[in-house]
Design a protein around this motif. Structure first.
Motif, short mmCIF file in Angstrom:
data_model
loop_
_atom_site.label_atom_id
_atom_site.label_comp_id
_atom_site.label_asym_id
_atom_site.label_seq_id
_atom_site.Cartn_x
_atom_site.Cartn_y
_atom_site.Cartn_z
N SER A 185 6.64 126.47 13.80
CA SER A 185 5.81 125.55 14.57
C SER A 185 5.05 126.25 15.69
O SER A 185 4.21 125.64 16.35
N ARG A 186 5.35 127.54 15.90
CA ARG A 186 4.66 128.34 16.92
C ARG A 186 4.42 129.73 16.35
O ARG A 186 5.36 130.39 15.91
N ILE A 187 3.17 130.17 16.38
CA ILE A 187 2.81 131.47 15.79
C ILE A 187 1.93 132.23 16.78
O ILE A 187 0.98 131.66 17.33
N PRO A 188 2.21 133.51 17.03
CA PRO A 188 1.38 134.31 17.94
C PRO A 188 -0.04 134.49 17.38
O PRO A 188 -0.22 134.67 16.18
N VAL A 189 -1.01 134.45 18.28
CA VAL A 189 -2.41 134.68 17.92
C VAL A 189 -2.78 136.08 18.40
O VAL A 189 -2.57 136.42 19.57
N ILE A 190 -3.31 136.90 17.49
CA ILE A 190 -3.62 138.29 17.82
C ILE A 190 -5.08 138.59 17.53
O ILE A 190 -5.76 137.83 16.82
N ASP A 237 -2.68 143.38 20.57
CA ASP A 237 -3.79 142.65 21.15
C ASP A 237 -3.48 141.15 21.12
O ASP A 237 -4.09 140.37 20.39
N LEU A 238 -2.51 140.76 21.92
CA LEU A 238 -2.01 139.38 21.92
C LEU A 238 -2.97 138.46 22.67
O LEU A 238 -3.33 138.72 23.82
N LYS A 239 -3.37 137.37 22.00
CA LYS A 239 -4.28 136.40 22.61
C LYS A 239 -3.55 135.17 23.15
O LYS A 239 -4.06 134.47 24.02
N GLY A 240 -2.40 134.89 22.60
CA GLY A 240 -1.65 133.71 23.01
C GLY A 240 -0.73 133.26 21.90
O GLY A 240 -0.44 134.01 20.95
N VAL A 241 -0.26 132.01 21.99
CA VAL A 241 0.62 131.42 20.99
C VAL A 241 0.02 130.10 20.54
O VAL A 241 -0.35 129.26 21.37
N LEU A 242 -0.08 129.91 19.23
CA LEU A 242 -0.65 128.69 18.66
C LEU A 242 0.48 127.73 18.30
O LEU A 242 1.44 128.11 17.64
N TYR A 243 0.35 126.47 18.75
CA TYR A 243 1.35 125.45 18.49
C TYR A 243 0.88 124.54 17.37
O TYR A 243 -0.29 124.13 17.34
N VAL A 262 -9.05 129.25 15.82
CA VAL A 262 -7.84 128.84 16.56
C VAL A 262 -7.81 129.38 17.99
O VAL A 262 -6.99 128.92 18.80
N ALA A 263 -8.66 130.36 18.31
CA ALA A 263 -8.59 131.02 19.61
C ALA A 263 -8.59 130.05 20.80
O ALA A 263 -7.77 130.20 21.72
N PRO A 264 -9.48 129.02 20.84
CA PRO A 264 -9.48 128.12 22.01
C PRO A 264 -8.20 127.31 22.16
O PRO A 264 -7.90 126.85 23.27
N SER A 277 -5.66 118.25 17.08
CA SER A 277 -7.09 118.53 17.04
C SER A 277 -7.72 118.02 15.75
O SER A 277 -8.79 117.39 15.76
N ILE A 278 -7.06 118.24 14.61
CA ILE A 278 -7.61 117.81 13.32
C ILE A 278 -7.52 116.29 13.16
O ILE A 278 -8.41 115.66 12.60
N ALA A 279 -6.45 115.70 13.68
CA ALA A 279 -6.25 114.25 13.52
C ALA A 279 -7.33 113.47 14.26
O ALA A 279 -7.81 112.44 13.76
N PHE A 280 -7.71 113.91 15.45
CA PHE A 280 -8.70 113.19 16.24
C PHE A 280 -10.13 113.63 15.94
O PHE A 280 -11.07 112.96 16.34
N ASP A 281 -10.28 114.77 15.28
CA ASP A 281 -11.62 115.26 14.95
C ASP A 281 -11.55 116.02 13.64
O ASP A 281 -11.38 117.25 13.63
#
Length: 459
Positions: A256-261, A267-273, A292-294, A280-284
């Motif tokens: 359910s959580r994967i690192p974004v590189i 070159d770690l950018k963050g963690v995607l939940y 996925v970066a934002p 995001s997909i459900a509402f749009d």
């Protein structure tokens, strides 16, 4: 009073003030060096390495200071002895200089000695009992970083302080690399473990409960690097991956959580939940094609030398379930979750979705076999009567990982020597591949293209 006498008086006064300052600094450092912990220094290095507001020059300069402090606490007894020697020496010379200064005013010789002794006693009292010692106890790390150059120079000038190290350790029964707090914690753990053993022998607890209590006592001596998922087993996602592809990766990997590189794992950018992607997909629905970066959240970084009990309390306090582990050079060493820390107490955690890995190969078709991930390559060669000739990997899982160039997830496949290897299912909370389907590749398939396809699917 002549000009020469005034110059001598000024010089003696300045020298006296310098010695007073040195005495106070040595007193503060003498108190601080026994209280600086290794974990606090490691955490400070991590904070400096991840502080984007610092320039590279400032960062390296501060990290160099921390490394010097680390070298000082390797032998705490020698550092403390050096500080004490210079503190006492400064007090003595302070009294001598004050006595010389008093002699310039044509006072009786006995009064010069009395003034020097009284002044030296006052400086010694202040350096031992008043603010320096208090500051050294309250802010040991700040004191050591502020005066690390002076203390290092004092240690270099007193090599004889190291000669008594073995004798002092034998008398005190202490490890020289432990601070007072760490030594107290070690003693408390030993006492707690002895108490648990007595209660178990008396039949006060079930064996399972006693094992859990014993595990709790070992949390402070277990480091994060011992429980983390190493970087070679991390499932990562590129910052340019679309949300729809990310959702598929979440589904196939079971995480359910994967690192974004970016370019690589470091070159770690963050963690995607997962919940952020679903929301995001459900509402749009049109957002499926966005990258996925934002949506990546800021990653929580912890040093690999952090004790597990500190890690557990930190993650509990900050309400984070996953953290990225970094090594002493700032590189990514792996990942750790709060469940990893809990498992150190209660044992392996599994749910109804976790599958048990088969212990033996199973034939599921005429030329199709389901093999445990850890099946030796030699057994695979024997089953299909081929020669794979891979010296740098030993298992079917290792072979598939090498072919893909990344960590396999369910559905990943690759072809080698006319055989198609497909990751069938995962087992355990960490969703590690449990079984691999091996079958002859179709004669219409190009092995190179299939290998590339499998690598893209697991990326």
């Amino acid at each position: 009073m002549g000009t020469q006498t005034i110059l001598i008086a000024v010089s003696l006064s300045l020298a006296t003030l310098l010695l007073i300052w040195l005495s106070l600094v040595m007193a503060a450092a003498e108190s601080a060096v026994s209280r600086v912990t290794r974990s606090s220094l490691n955490n400070l290095i991590l904070g400096l390495q991840t502080d984007n507001e610092l320039s590279q020059f400032s960062r390296m300069k501060r990290i160099d200071k921390v490394h010097k402090v680390q070298s000082l606490i390797i032998d705490r007894h020698a550092t403390t002895g050096s500080c004490a020697f210079f503190r006492v020496t400064s007090n003595i010379f302070t009294g001598v200089l004050v006595a010389c200064l008093a002699s310039l005013f044509d006072l009786p010789e006995w009064s010069d000695l009395v003034i020097g002794l009284v002044f030296a006693f006052i400086v010694a009292f202040v350096s031992v009992k008043i603010r320096p010692r208090v500051n050294g106890a309250r802010k040991p790390l700040d004191i050591m970083l502020k005066h690390v150059k002076v203390v290092s120079f004092a240690v270099k000038l007193t090599p004889f302080a190291r000669s008594s190290r073995s004798e002092m350790m034998a008398k005190s029964g202490r490890d020289s690399d432990l601070s007072d707090d760490e030594e107290l914690e070690k003693l408390q753990i030993e006492q707690g473990r002895a108490m648990v053993d007595q209660l178990v022998e008396a039949g006060a607890f079930d064996p399972e409960i006693s094992e859990m209590l014993d595990n709790v006592l070992t949390l402070s001596t277990t480091l994060t690097r011992e429980i983390m998922v190493p970087r070679t087993d991390m499932i990562c996602i590129s910052d340019e991956t679309t949300l729809s592809s990310a959702l598929k990766l979440f589904s196939r990997s079971g995480f359910s959580r994967i690192p974004v590189i970016g370019d690589d794992v470091d070159d770690l950018k963050g963690v995607l939940y997962l919940k952020d992607v679903v929301r995001s997909i459900a509402f749009d629905p049109d957002s499926e094609g966005r990258v996925v970066a934002p949506l990546a959240r800021e990653a929580v970084l912890v040093p690999e030398s952090k004790p597990v009990d500190d890690l557990f309390h930190y993650m509990q306090k900050t309400r984070h379930h996953v953290a990225v582990v970094v090594d002493e050079y700032g590189g990514i060493a792996g990942m750790v979750t709060i469940e990893d820390a809990i498992e150190q107490i209660v044992g392996e955690l599994e749910d109804e979705h976790d599958r048990i890995q088969h212990e033996q190969p199973q034939q599921v078709g005429e030329h199709e076999w389901k093999l445990p991930a850890r099946t030796p390559i030699a057994e695979l060669e024997e089953l299909f009567e081929i020669d794979i000739d891979e010296d740098d990997v030993d298992t079917v899982y290792g072979l598939l990982t090498k072919l893909l160039g990344s960590v396999p997830i369910v559905g990943s496949s690759a072809v080698t020597r006319g055989l198609r290897l497909t990751a069938a299912d995962a087992a355990g909370r960490r969703k590690k591949i449990a079984t691999i389907i091996v079958e002859p590749a179709s004669q219409y398939e190009a092995p190179e293209e299939l290998a590339k396809e499998g690598a893209r699917e697991s990326a």
